[in-house]
Motif scaffolding. Structure first.
Motif, PDB file in Angstrom:
ATOM      1  N   PRO A 128      44.760  43.822  24.758  1.00 16.94           N
ATOM      2  CA  PRO A 128      45.936  43.252  24.085  1.00 16.94           C
ATOM      3  C   PRO A 128      46.181  41.790  24.437  1.00 16.94           C
ATOM      4  O   PRO A 128      46.633  41.018  23.591  1.00 16.94           O
ATOM      5  CB  PRO A 128      47.088  44.138  24.587  1.00 16.94           C
ATOM      6  CG  PRO A 128      46.450  45.407  25.023  1.00 16.94           C
ATOM      7  CD  PRO A 128      45.098  45.019  25.550  1.00 16.94           C
ATOM      8  N   LEU A 129      45.871  41.394  25.663  1.00 17.69           N
ATOM      9  CA  LEU A 129      46.071  40.000  26.050  1.00 17.69           C
ATOM     10  C   LEU A 129      45.073  39.098  25.345  1.00 17.69           C
ATOM     11  O   LEU A 129      45.414  38.002  24.900  1.00 17.69           O
ATOM     12  CB  LEU A 129      45.947  39.861  27.571  1.00 17.69           C
ATOM     13  CG  LEU A 129      47.053  40.561  28.373  1.00 17.69           C
ATOM     14  CD1 LEU A 129      46.713  40.564  29.849  1.00 17.69           C
ATOM     15  CD2 LEU A 129      48.402  39.901  28.139  1.00 17.69           C
ATOM     16  N   GLN A 130      43.842  39.550  25.221  1.00 21.62           N
ATOM     17  CA  GLN A 130      42.850  38.795  24.459  1.00 21.62           C
ATOM     18  C   GLN A 130      43.258  38.698  22.992  1.00 21.62           C
ATOM     19  O   GLN A 130      43.157  37.633  22.379  1.00 21.62           O
ATOM     20  CB  GLN A 130      41.487  39.467  24.563  1.00 21.62           C
ATOM     21  CG  GLN A 130      40.763  39.226  25.879  1.00 21.62           C
ATOM     22  CD  GLN A 130      39.383  39.811  25.837  1.00 21.62           C
ATOM     23  OE1 GLN A 130      39.214  41.033  25.854  1.00 21.62           O
ATOM     24  NE2 GLN A 130      38.380  38.964  25.768  1.00 21.62           N
ATOM     25  N   ALA A 131      43.696  39.819  22.444  1.00 20.00           N
ATOM     26  CA  ALA A 131      44.070  39.835  21.029  1.00 20.00           C
ATOM     27  C   ALA A 131      45.242  38.887  20.754  1.00 20.00           C
ATOM     28  O   ALA A 131      45.350  38.319  19.663  1.00 20.00           O
ATOM     29  CB  ALA A 131      44.430  41.256  20.606  1.00 20.00           C
ATOM     30  N   ALA A 132      46.118  38.711  21.745  1.00 20.04           N
ATOM     31  CA  ALA A 132      47.259  37.811  21.574  1.00 20.04           C
ATOM     32  C   ALA A 132      46.856  36.345  21.663  1.00 20.04           C
ATOM     33  O   ALA A 132      47.640  35.468  21.311  1.00 20.04           O
ATOM     34  CB  ALA A 132      48.327  38.118  22.617  1.00 20.04           C
ATOM     35  N   GLY A 133      45.622  36.073  22.141  1.00 26.03           N
ATOM     36  CA  GLY A 133      45.126  34.704  22.164  1.00 26.03           C
ATOM     37  C   GLY A 133      44.960  34.084  23.530  1.00 26.03           C
ATOM     38  O   GLY A 133      44.863  32.863  23.646  1.00 26.03           O
ATOM     39  N   ALA A 134      44.910  34.900  24.606  1.00 23.77           N
ATOM     40  CA  ALA A 134      44.737  34.334  25.944  1.00 23.77           C
ATOM     41  C   ALA A 134      43.413  33.577  26.044  1.00 23.77           C
ATOM     42  O   ALA A 134      42.386  34.036  25.551  1.00 23.77           O
ATOM     43  CB  ALA A 134      44.780  35.441  26.996  1.00 23.77           C
ATOM     44  N   ASP A 135      43.434  32.414  26.699  1.00 24.06           N
ATOM     45  CA  ASP A 135      42.207  31.661  26.916  1.00 24.06           C
ATOM     46  C   ASP A 135      41.346  32.320  27.979  1.00 24.06           C
ATOM     47  O   ASP A 135      40.116  32.248  27.912  1.00 24.06           O
ATOM     48  CB  ASP A 135      42.543  30.228  27.338  1.00 24.06           C
ATOM     49  CG  ASP A 135      43.219  29.461  26.215  1.00 24.06           C
ATOM     50  OD1 ASP A 135      42.549  29.202  25.206  1.00 24.06           O
ATOM     51  OD2 ASP A 135      44.419  29.142  26.336  1.00 24.06           O
ATOM     52  N   ARG A 136      41.997  32.927  28.946  1.00 27.57           N
ATOM     53  CA  ARG A 136      41.295  33.693  29.971  1.00 27.57           C
ATOM     54  C   ARG A 136      42.123  34.907  30.329  1.00 27.57           C
ATOM     55  O   ARG A 136      43.354  34.886  30.237  1.00 27.57           O
ATOM     56  CB  ARG A 136      41.050  32.852  31.236  1.00 27.57           C
ATOM     57  CG  ARG A 136      40.090  31.708  31.000  1.00 27.57           C
ATOM     58  CD  ARG A 136      39.775  30.999  32.287  1.00 27.57           C
ATOM     59  NE  ARG A 136      38.770  29.972  32.047  1.00 27.57           N
ATOM     60  CZ  ARG A 136      38.320  29.140  32.970  1.00 27.57           C
ATOM     61  NH1 ARG A 136      38.770  29.217  34.202  1.00 27.57           N
ATOM     62  NH2 ARG A 136      37.407  28.243  32.680  1.00 27.57           N
ATOM     63  N   VAL A 137      41.447  35.959  30.755  1.00 28.43           N
ATOM     64  CA  VAL A 137      42.122  37.159  31.236  1.00 28.43           C
ATOM     65  C   VAL A 137      41.531  37.507  32.591  1.00 28.43           C
ATOM     66  O   VAL A 137      40.310  37.527  32.749  1.00 28.43           O
ATOM     67  CB  VAL A 137      41.953  38.341  30.258  1.00 28.43           C
ATOM     68  CG1 VAL A 137      42.587  39.604  30.828  1.00 28.43           C
ATOM     69  CG2 VAL A 137      42.573  38.006  28.901  1.00 28.43           C
ATOM     70  N   VAL A 138      42.399  37.761  33.567  1.00 29.18           N
ATOM     71  CA  VAL A 138      41.963  38.160  34.893  1.00 29.18           C
ATOM     72  C   VAL A 138      42.697  39.433  35.292  1.00 29.18           C
ATOM     73  O   VAL A 138      43.797  39.710  34.808  1.00 29.18           O
ATOM     74  CB  VAL A 138      42.227  37.056  35.938  1.00 29.18           C
ATOM     75  CG1 VAL A 138      41.434  35.792  35.604  1.00 29.18           C
ATOM     76  CG2 VAL A 138      43.713  36.731  36.047  1.00 29.18           C
ATOM     77  N   ILE A 139      42.081  40.193  36.156  1.00 26.76           N
ATOM     78  CA  ILE A 139      42.731  41.376  36.717  1.00 26.76           C
ATOM     79  C   ILE A 139      43.583  40.974  37.908  1.00 26.76           C
ATOM     80  O   ILE A 139      44.648  41.535  38.150  1.00 26.76           O
ATOM     81  CB  ILE A 139      41.676  42.423  37.142  1.00 26.76           C
ATOM     82  CG1 ILE A 139      40.781  42.790  35.958  1.00 26.76           C
ATOM     83  CG2 ILE A 139      42.352  43.673  37.701  1.00 26.76           C
ATOM     84  CD1 ILE A 139      41.504  43.380  34.781  1.00 26.76           C
ATOM     85  N   SER A 140      43.092  40.012  38.678  1.00 28.29           N
ATOM     86  CA  SER A 140      43.789  39.511  39.856  1.00 28.29           C
ATOM     87  C   SER A 140      43.765  37.988  39.824  1.00 28.29           C
ATOM     88  O   SER A 140      42.773  37.375  39.407  1.00 28.29           O
ATOM     89  CB  SER A 140      43.108  40.014  41.133  1.00 28.29           C
ATOM     90  OG  SER A 140      43.550  39.284  42.270  1.00 28.29           O
ATOM     91  N   LEU A 141      44.829  37.371  40.306  1.00 32.24           N
ATOM     92  CA  LEU A 141      44.871  35.914  40.367  1.00 32.24           C
ATOM     93  C   LEU A 141      43.920  35.360  41.426  1.00 32.24           C
ATOM     94  O   LEU A 141      43.642  34.166  41.443  1.00 32.24           O
ATOM     95  CB  LEU A 141      46.307  35.443  40.625  1.00 32.24           C
ATOM     96  CG  LEU A 141      47.268  35.686  39.452  1.00 32.24           C
ATOM     97  CD1 LEU A 141      48.706  35.389  39.858  1.00 32.24           C
ATOM     98  CD2 LEU A 141      46.882  34.842  38.242  1.00 32.24           C
ATOM     99  N   ASP A 142      43.393  36.216  42.292  1.00 32.83           N
ATOM    100  CA  ASP A 142      42.357  35.793  43.233  1.00 32.83           C
ATOM    101  C   ASP A 142      41.068  35.411  42.514  1.00 32.83           C
ATOM    102  O   ASP A 142      40.204  34.751  43.100  1.00 32.83           O
ATOM    103  CB  ASP A 142      42.061  36.908  44.243  1.00 32.83           C
ATOM    104  CG  ASP A 142      43.141  37.025  45.316  1.00 32.83           C
ATOM    105  OD1 ASP A 142      43.831  36.016  45.586  1.00 32.83           O
ATOM    106  OD2 ASP A 142      43.303  38.122  45.880  1.00 32.83           O
ATOM    107  N   GLU A 143      40.916  35.828  41.264  1.00 33.59           N
ATOM    108  CA  GLU A 143      39.714  35.489  40.500  1.00 33.59           C
ATOM    109  C   GLU A 143      39.687  34.013  40.094  1.00 33.59           C
ATOM    110  O   GLU A 143      38.646  33.492  39.693  1.00 33.59           O
ATOM    111  CB  GLU A 143      39.631  36.343  39.230  1.00 33.59           C
ATOM    112  CG  GLU A 143      39.471  37.830  39.487  1.00 33.59           C
ATOM    113  CD  GLU A 143      39.492  38.617  38.185  1.00 33.59           C
ATOM    114  OE1 GLU A 143      38.833  38.159  37.230  1.00 33.59           O
ATOM    115  OE2 GLU A 143      40.171  39.651  38.127  1.00 33.59           O
TER     116      GLU A 143
END
Length: 247
Positions: A216-231
């Protein structure tokens, strides 16, 4: 950044990021908003129908009354419009009780990222429609001992808005408070509505999929998606890698 994903619908980014804008609930804080919305539904609609998916799609990121109305409509509650104010009030009372009981906490990966960005002198703003956000964050300390709120140049939490997310109004106000053009800002969000708001505001965005909700985050237009901000690699974020260079 390892295993970062690009939203398929987004063009190559145009410039190096100059500032960050952070949502609070679900990004920085493991706050009990969803729990409060669900538990307050007793007497208004079936709480079992208020799933995380409903919360993310219908409520997250919206001002309180708008979220209450959307939730009641999504659950088919009778007289939803007439009972919106009562439900919103019940949710607020439940949330305050949960906060008082200590049912809140900050995500350690978020605190590490904020500390690292603050050390690099990166301007950052807080942008949440929640009027409870500051009270939840006030006791939180970064690893260095600095108060979490002290790391931010601007704080737009609880700002009165004419329109909530996915309208970009809150993020545009945050960019103005940072004295950075919208196209130079990166928004950190966990809700599709927030990602869409960033896109509408001509801002870059990082979707934080703590619930495994990458799609859903990708579909909304996110430039990047991470599971953790440590990434997130700080040098990539502050430099050309985020601005369009292949990772």
């Amino acid at each position: 950044m390892t295993q970062a994903l690009r939203g398929a619908s987004r063009p190559a980014l145009r410039q190096t990021p100059r500032a960050g804008i952070f949502d609070v609930d679900g990004v920085l804080m493991a706050s009990p908003h969803e729990q409060a919305w669900r538990e307050a539904l007793e007497g208004f609609a079936d709480p079992a129908g208020f799933t995380t998916a409903v919360y993310q799609a219908q409520v997250a990121g919206k001002p309180r009354l708008a979220g209450a109305r959307a939730a009641l409509h999504a659950l088919g509650a009778p007289d939803g419009d007439e009972r919106t104010i009562a439900y919103a009030g019940a949710k607020q009372a439940r949330l305050e009780a949960l906060i008082e009981s200590g049912a809140i906490g900050a995500f350690p990966d978020a605190l590490r990222l904020i500390e690292a960005l603050y050390a690099r002198g990166w301007p950052m703003a807080l942008a949440s429609s929640s009027k409870n956000a500051n009270a939840m964050m006030r006791p939180i300390r970064l690893p260095s001992g600095r108060g979490l709120l002290d790391a931010f140049t601007a704080n737009l939490c609880g700002h009165d808005l004419e329109r909530g997310k996915p309208d970009p109004e809150l993020f545009l106000l945050a960019a103005a408070a940072l004295h950075v053009r919208p196209a130079g800002c990166v928004v950190f969000e966990d809700s599709p509505a927030g990602i869409e708001a960033a896109r509408r505001g001509d801002m870059m965005s990082v979707g934080v999929a703590r619930l495994g909700d990458t799609a859903p985050l990708q579909a909304a237009g996110a430039d990047r998606v991470v599971i953790s901000l440590d990434e997130i690699d700080i040098d990539d974020l502050l430099g050309a890698a985020f601005a369009g260079r292949p990772l």
